[in-house]
Design an enzyme around this catalytic site. Structure first.
Site, mmCIF file in Angstrom:
data_model
loop_
_atom_site.group_PDB
_atom_site.id
_atom_site.type_symbol
_atom_site.label_atom_id
_atom_site.label_comp_id
_atom_site.label_asym_id
_atom_site.label_seq_id
_atom_site.Cartn_x
_atom_site.Cartn_y
_atom_site.Cartn_z
ATOM 1 C CG HIS A 1 -22.604 48.655 -50.496
ATOM 2 N ND1 HIS A 1 -21.555 48.975 -50.505
ATOM 3 C CD2 HIS A 1 -23.442 48.911 -48.961
ATOM 4 C CE1 HIS A 1 -21.280 49.515 -48.599
ATOM 5 N NE2 HIS A 1 -22.579 49.593 -48.140
ATOM 6 C CD GLU B 1 -22.274 54.208 -47.625
ATOM 7 O OE1 GLU B 1 -23.530 53.297 -48.035
ATOM 8 O OE2 GLU B 1 -22.961 53.756 -45.952
#
Length: 318
Positions: free
Chosen positions: A38, A107
């Site tokens: 991330h 995402e």
């Protein structure tokens, strides 16, 4: 025989702590560790998001046996697939072949940061297909070029390639991605024990490993487990269609504003009872997952790893 992995929650811990947890997981008998890749955490309260590839390299250098995997990285927006092809090849070399490349369509939370926008779900699947083709092409060796609808490659070569290439494990939330995993990947990655997802992978010819990530929350009391899981993992209650689209931790905070502690208690096993955790793990195994990753949302990683070694591992026959 099922292999069991420990999820390194890069959103919740800094790099040195993640490396320490991986070393502890190796000593406890886990077969592999998997790390999220991330740029942002899901929630500000989690407070971390180190660069996963640096952490993996340090783990490779300070462990001897345990497997390594990304769970998962997106090779289409924030990274170009050529960079991931190079990074994965290098990590396979420095880990003596212990690395598996988990990839997915990403995402918005992480991908929007480079200012290229975030495509629709259908476009993301098409981009993922092109990225897999580019990675495979570069792993053939030599100089390669590629012209796609979304992604290009110009006269590029990965010079350091391992004799045995890493397996590519493709994340899927639906049948379309499961078919891509079967066609262009070596295995499937899922976060829900959905038989239809696994069936789509097998029906499309997928015969490789299947990685399933199980959410758990261990603590010495159920109350403590629920409380910590609610504080740090309530974002997960929104579901992937929401989770893929929100741009920042503040948005996840808002989206989970109506979540309750009892919702977390229903969503995952919480507390010290080994039987409830074992049942969640076996649900994945019954579907067909042969690599089960344990994501502990409880407050005590050391206690959870010890709990795995003392109670879960013997009961699972691992």
């Amino acid at each position: 025989m099922t292999k069991y992995g420990y999820k390194l929650a890069a959103e919740g811990f800094g790099p040195a702590e993640l490396i320490r947890q991986a070393q502890l997981a190796e000593r406890a008998g886990f077969d592999f560790v998997e790390i999220s890749d991330h740029f942002h955490p899901w929630l500000d309260v989690q407070g971390h998001s180190p660069f996963a590839w640096t952490v993996l390299g340090a783990i490779a250098a300070t462990t001897d046996r345990i497997g390594l995997a990304t769970g998962v990285t997106c090779p289409t927006v924030r990274y170009h697939p050529a960079i991931i092809a190079q990074a994965a090849a290098t990590l396979a070399l420095v880990s003596d072949g212990r690395f598996a490349l988990g990839i997915g369509s990403g995402e918005r939370l992480n991908e929007h940061v480079v200012g290229r926008g975030f495509p629709s779900a259908d476009e993301r699947q098409d981009m993922l297909r092109e990225a897999l083709e580019i990675i495979r092409l570069l792993w053939q060796g030599g100089y390669q070029s590629y012209r796609g609808e979304f992604l290009d490659l110009e006269d590029a070569r990965v010079f350091d390639l391992p004799d045995v290439l890493p397996q590519i494990i493709v994340a899927a939330g639906g049948p379309q991605a499961a078919r891509i995993a079967a066609e262009l990947g070596d295995g499937l990655f899922g976060t829900e024990p959905k038989p239809e997802l696994f069936d789509a992978f097998r029906e499309a010819g997928g015969d490789g490993p299947a990685y399933g990530e199980v959410g758990l929350a261990w603590a010495e009391s159920e109350e403590a487990a629920v409380k910590h899981a609610f504080e740090t993992a309530r974002w997960s209650l929104t579901g992937w269609k929401v989770m893929a689209e929100l741009p920042n931790p503040a948005n996840f905070e808002a989206s989970a504003a109506l979540a309750r502690e009892e919702d977390i208690a229903e969503a995952m096993p919480c507390g010290p009872d080994a039987a409830t955790h074992l049942e969640a793990i076996r649900e994945y195994e019954r579907v067909g997952y042969d690599h089960v990753v344990l994501m502990n949302n409880g407050p005590d990683p050391d206690g959870f790893i010890d709990f795995f070694a003392r109670e879960l591992k013997p009961a699972l026959g691992a």
